[in-house]
Design an enzyme around this catalytic site. Structure first.
Site, PDB file in Angstrom:
ATOM      1  N   SER A   1      32.099  42.938  -0.398  1.00 61.89           N
ATOM      2  CA  SER A   1      30.777  42.188  -0.892  1.00 61.89           C
ATOM      3  C   SER A   1      30.707  41.895  -2.136  1.00 61.89           C
ATOM      4  O   SER A   1      32.153  42.388  -3.285  1.00 61.89           O
ATOM      5  CB  SER A   1      29.610  44.100  -1.563  1.00 61.89           C
TER       6      SER A   1
ATOM      7  N   TYR B   1      34.753  24.418  -5.817  1.00 59.85           N
ATOM      8  CA  TYR B   1      34.840  23.062  -6.705  1.00 59.85           C
ATOM      9  C   TYR B   1      35.213  23.870  -8.178  1.00 59.85           C
ATOM     10  O   TYR B   1      34.023  25.015  -8.741  1.00 59.85           O
ATOM     11  CB  TYR B   1      33.205  23.387  -6.707  1.00 59.85           C
TER      12      TYR B   1
ATOM     13  N   ARG C   1       0.851  -1.373   0.272  1.00 59.13           N
ATOM     14  CA  ARG C   1      -0.019   0.101   0.414  1.00 59.13           C
ATOM     15  C   ARG C   1       0.810   1.103  -0.094  1.00 59.13           C
ATOM     16  O   ARG C   1       0.135   2.943  -0.122  1.00 59.13           O
ATOM     17  CB  ARG C   1      -0.986   0.006   1.377  1.00 59.13           C
TER      18      ARG C   1
ATOM     19  N   GLU D   1      -7.400 -13.945  15.404  1.00 63.45           N
ATOM     20  CA  GLU D   1      -7.421 -13.043  14.193  1.00 63.45           C
ATOM     21  C   GLU D   1      -8.929 -12.729  13.846  1.00 63.45           C
ATOM     22  O   GLU D   1      -9.812 -13.764  13.794  1.00 63.45           O
ATOM     23  CB  GLU D   1      -7.248 -13.742  13.291  1.00 63.45           C
TER      24      GLU D   1
ATOM     25  N   ASP E   1       7.458  -2.252  10.985  1.00 63.02           N
ATOM     26  CA  ASP E   1       6.814  -0.594  10.692  1.00 63.02           C
ATOM     27  C   ASP E   1       5.669   0.020  11.335  1.00 63.02           C
ATOM     28  O   ASP E   1       4.842   0.677  11.647  1.00 63.02           O
ATOM     29  CB  ASP E   1       5.120  -1.360   9.519  1.00 63.02           C
TER      30      ASP E   1
ATOM     31  N   GLY F   1       3.124 -15.354   6.699  1.00 64.84           N
ATOM     32  CA  GLY F   1       2.356 -14.986   8.175  1.00 64.84           C
ATOM     33  C   GLY F   1       3.839 -14.496   9.095  1.00 64.84           C
ATOM     34  O   GLY F   1       4.727 -15.022   9.161  1.00 64.84           O
TER      35      GLY F   1
ATOM     36  N   ASN G   1      34.651  39.102   8.933  1.00 64.18           N
ATOM     37  CA  ASN G   1      33.173  40.246   8.049  1.00 64.18           C
ATOM     38  C   ASN G   1      33.114  38.544   7.045  1.00 64.18           C
ATOM     39  O   ASN G   1      33.376  40.244   6.090  1.00 64.18           O
ATOM     40  CB  ASN G   1      33.364  41.345   8.180  1.00 64.18           C
TER      41      ASN G   1
ATOM     42  N   ASN H   1       1.154   1.397   7.461  1.00 66.09           N
ATOM     43  CA  ASN H   1       1.261   1.324   5.792  1.00 66.09           C
ATOM     44  C   ASN H   1       0.451   1.376   4.713  1.00 66.09           C
ATOM     45  O   ASN H   1       0.668   1.080   3.131  1.00 66.09           O
ATOM     46  CB  ASN H   1      -0.446   0.059   5.929  1.00 66.09           C
TER      47      ASN H   1
HETATM   48  C1  UD1 Z   1      -0.582  -8.226  12.974  1.00 66.90           C
HETATM   49  C2  UD1 Z   1      -2.092  -9.647  13.950  1.00 66.90           C
HETATM   50  C3  UD1 Z   1      -3.256  -9.376  14.742  1.00 66.90           C
HETATM   51  C4  UD1 Z   1      -2.461  -7.837  15.260  1.00 66.90           C
HETATM   52  C5  UD1 Z   1      -1.647  -6.548  14.297  1.00 66.90           C
HETATM   53  C6  UD1 Z   1      -1.533  -5.632  14.369  1.00 66.90           C
HETATM   54  C7  UD1 Z   1      -0.575 -11.650  13.510  1.00 66.90           C
HETATM   55  C8  UD1 Z   1      -1.735 -13.637  12.014  1.00 66.90           C
HETATM   56  N1  UD1 Z   1      -1.289 -11.016  13.007  1.00 66.90           N
HETATM   57  O1  UD1 Z   1      -1.947  -8.934  12.090  1.00 66.90           O
HETATM   58  O2  UD1 Z   1      -3.159  -9.806  15.685  1.00 66.90           O
HETATM   59  O3  UD1 Z   1      -3.174  -7.481  15.286  1.00 66.90           O
HETATM   60  O4  UD1 Z   1      -0.785  -7.593  13.147  1.00 66.90           O
HETATM   61  O5  UD1 Z   1      -0.922  -4.669  13.631  1.00 66.90           O
HETATM   62  O6  UD1 Z   1       0.630 -11.807  13.953  1.00 66.90           O
HETATM   63  N2  UD1 Z   1       5.840  -9.942   8.338  1.00 66.90           N
HETATM   64  C9  UD1 Z   1       6.943 -10.743   7.700  1.00 66.90           C
HETATM   65  N3  UD1 Z   1       6.436 -11.547   6.766  1.00 66.90           N
HETATM   66  C10 UD1 Z   1       4.931 -12.753   6.743  1.00 66.90           C
HETATM   67  C11 UD1 Z   1       4.560 -11.587   7.877  1.00 66.90           C
HETATM   68  C12 UD1 Z   1       4.157 -10.495   8.282  1.00 66.90           C
HETATM   69  O7  UD1 Z   1       7.614 -10.590   8.034  1.00 66.90           O
HETATM   70  O8  UD1 Z   1       5.031 -13.235   5.955  1.00 66.90           O
HETATM   71  C13 UD1 Z   1       5.750  -8.925   9.150  1.00 66.90           C
HETATM   72  C14 UD1 Z   1       5.499  -7.510   8.424  1.00 66.90           C
HETATM   73  O9  UD1 Z   1       6.612  -7.311   7.719  1.00 66.90           O
HETATM   74  C15 UD1 Z   1       5.030  -6.559   9.676  1.00 66.90           C
HETATM   75  C16 UD1 Z   1       4.477  -7.451  10.554  1.00 66.90           C
HETATM   76  O10 UD1 Z   1       4.777  -8.425  10.326  1.00 66.90           O
HETATM   77  O11 UD1 Z   1       5.997  -5.587  10.217  1.00 66.90           O
HETATM   78  C17 UD1 Z   1       3.187  -7.413  10.801  1.00 66.90           C
HETATM   79  O12 UD1 Z   1       2.157  -8.276   9.314  1.00 66.90           O
HETATM   80  P1  UD1 Z   1       0.899  -8.154   8.948  1.00 66.90           P
HETATM   81  O13 UD1 Z   1       0.488  -8.100   7.754  1.00 66.90           O
HETATM   82  O14 UD1 Z   1       0.734  -6.292   8.790  1.00 66.90           O
HETATM   83  O15 UD1 Z   1      -0.051  -8.084   9.940  1.00 66.90           O
HETATM   84  P2  UD1 Z   1      -1.650  -7.968  10.196  1.00 66.90           P
HETATM   85  O16 UD1 Z   1      -2.683  -9.209   9.008  1.00 66.90           O
HETATM   86  O17 UD1 Z   1      -1.751  -6.660  10.230  1.00 66.90           O
HETATM   87 CA    CA Z   2      -0.190  -4.855  10.133  1.00 62.51          CA
END
Ligand code: UD1
Ligand code: CA
Length: 449
Positions: A389, A371, A18, A156, A105, A79, A361, A228
């Site tokens: 000046s 340069y 995003r 979730e 983030d 995830g 001054n 985001n």
């Molecule tokens: C996550 C939480 C949710 C919480 C929310 C708060 C989980 C399953 N869910 O959801 O409960 O309320 O954050 O903002 O954890 N990332 C990775 N690799 C991945 C996926 C994510 O490094 O495969 C990192 C992202 O860069 C980010 C963070 O993990 O910094 C969170 O990921 P994001 O996908 O934004 O999680 P949410 O769906 O927002």
């Molecule tokens: Ca998030």
């Protein structure tokens, strides 16, 4: 802090779709510093034994930004649990203590909240989750507590029952995990859910099933803000700036128009500093006491001495060292320039790669020609020297203490102390010539009409 050993894992593999940016999301900046560095800075107070940043493939620029901290690459974005797993090889041998999981983030987490999480973890919890009560809980995981306020599960949003959706207490994503009891359960997490992802949040119910205790620590929504989109980034910048402006005023700085002054993450200000409207600080600026920075000035990489007077419309760039009581006036740009105590450059100058002595001054329009298209060279101006000046100082060149240069001179050779150097064509004057010229031109025009 004392206590058990700590490791910090920052998850930052998300592409940040995003943001619509070629730059990984965590490299976008707030107050002149990348979000990932904000998060790492907060975590540093925990004095972690190890710090690992989880990045996506090809995010070498993130690795460079966080160096010398370790990076681990998560292949595929399946995830948050999978992301933490990617860091496990870097945690090899870290079997006792706390693993703190942060999001790259979410730059505003405070050192104090992190310390509270660690304390709760060390008090005997297998997992401590940082919770908050957002105005709008849509999209967040919900924290399910038992009658004794122990955390039993994180559900979730997409998996919540109607009853669970009414829970106001949400998951920030930040966790403190016991390396011994919680980490081994990572392997038991499956992707059998609405998104087909490995949810780190499942670690809570797994811990509880294994007979371990989990708990919640709360913090304010502002502190947990996740970025985001560009709009979120602007909102985060505003929250940060508002806080910093109040802090500056609390510490004895006058801001005539606080909402128009922008600080960097590391701006240092003395007391009785007055900052007029529309002043912007880039990184690495230190301002002494009793300094006035007038409207529309821009400072970065600069050190400003006590009692100095800057602007309006001054631009101090990297490597500017402004002495006590010195003055940098309108449309003056300094770069890699030391201006001695009490020296003045009041109008329309460029002073680069220069060392200007105390009480010198610098006349209006003076330019250091530092340069030549290939190399940068230095200019030295002695104490109490007077640069007329519109002098061009062609570097490398040195002007002695107390020397004077005539207005309009192009100075290419060193000037000895207390000498006067003038370099300009000899002035010729023809008395009455202007009258003759006007008469001739008028006759020409009359003949044409
Ligand atoms: C996550 C939480 C949710 C919480 C929310 C708060 C989980 C399953 N869910 O959801 O409960 O309320 O954050 O903002 O954890 N990332 C990775 N690799 C991945 C996926 C994510 O490094 O495969 C990192 C992202 O860069 C980010 C963070 O993990 O910094 C969170 O990921 P994001 O996908 O934004 O999680 P949410 O769906 O927002
Ligand atoms: Ca998030």
């Amino acid at each position: 802090m004392t206590g058990e050993p700590r490791a910090v894992v920052v998850l930052g593999a998300g592409k940040g779709t995003r943001m619509k940016s070629a730059l990984p999301k965590v490299l976008h900046k707030i107050a002149g510093r990348t979000m990932i560095s904000h998060a790492l800075d907060a975590a540093s107070v925990l004095k972690p034994e190890r710090t690992v940043v989880v990045v996506g493939p090809g995010m070498d620029n993130v690795a460079a930004e966080v160096a010398p901290f370790d990076t681990a690459i998560q292949h595929g974005q399946s995830g948050t649990a999978d992301a933490l797993k990617a860091a496990v090889p870097s945690l090899k041998g870290f079997d006792q203590g706390t693993v703190i999981v942060l999001f790259g983030d979410s730059p505003f987490i405070t050192a104090e909240t992190l310390a509270n999480m660690v304390a709760a973890r060390e008090a005997g919890a297998s997992a401590v989750v940082l919770g908050f009560e957002p105005a709008d809980p849509t999209g967040y995981g919900r924290l399910v507590l038992d009658d004794a306020d122990n955390l039993t599960a994180i559900v979730e949003h997409k998996e919540c029952t109607q009853d669970q959706l009414r829970i106001g207490l949400c998951n920030s994503g930040f966790m403190a995990l016991d390396a011994a009891t919680a980490l081994p359960l990572l392997n038991a997490i499956t992707n059998d859910n609405a998104k087909g992802e490995y949810y780190l949040t499942d670690i809570v119910s797994l811990c509880v099933e294994a007979g371990h205790k989990c708990s919640v620590i709360k913090a304010s929504e502002d502190e947990l803000l996740g970025v985001n989109s560009r709009a979120d980034l602007a909102r985060a910048e505003k929250i940060w700036q508002d806080k910093r402006r109040l802090e500056a005023m609390d510490n004895g700085v006058t801001l005539t128009s606080p909402e128009s002054v922008f600080f960097a993450y590391d701006t240092q200000l003395g007391t009785d500093v007055i900052i007029e409207p529309h002043v912007v600080f880039g990184p690495n600026v230190t301002v002494g006491n009793n300094v006035t920075i007038k409207a529309f000035s821009h400072l970065e990489g600069a050190q400003v001495g006590d009692g100095a007077d800057i602007g309006p419309y001054a631009r101090l760039r990297e490597g500017s060292v402004i002495g006590k009581g010195a003055r940098v006036g309108n449309f003056v740009e300094t770069k890699k320039c030391t201006l001695g105590d009490g020296a003045k450059a009041n109008h329309l100058s460029y002073l680069g790669d220069a060392e200007i002595g105390a009480r010198a001054n610098i006349g209006a329009g003076t330019i250091t020609c530092n340069y030549d298209g290939f190399l940068k060279s230095k200019t030295w101006v002695g104490e109490a020297a007077f640069i007329g000046s519109n002098t061009s100082l062609v570097a490398p060149v040195s002007i002695g203490d107390g020397a004077i240069t005539g207005a309009g001179s192009v100075i290419t050779r060193d000037v000895s102390p207390d000498a006067i150097a003038v370099e300009r064509g000899e002035q010729k004057m023809r008395p009455g010539a202007a009258t003759e010229y006007r008469a001739a031109k008028k006759a020409l025009r009359d003949a044409q009409s």
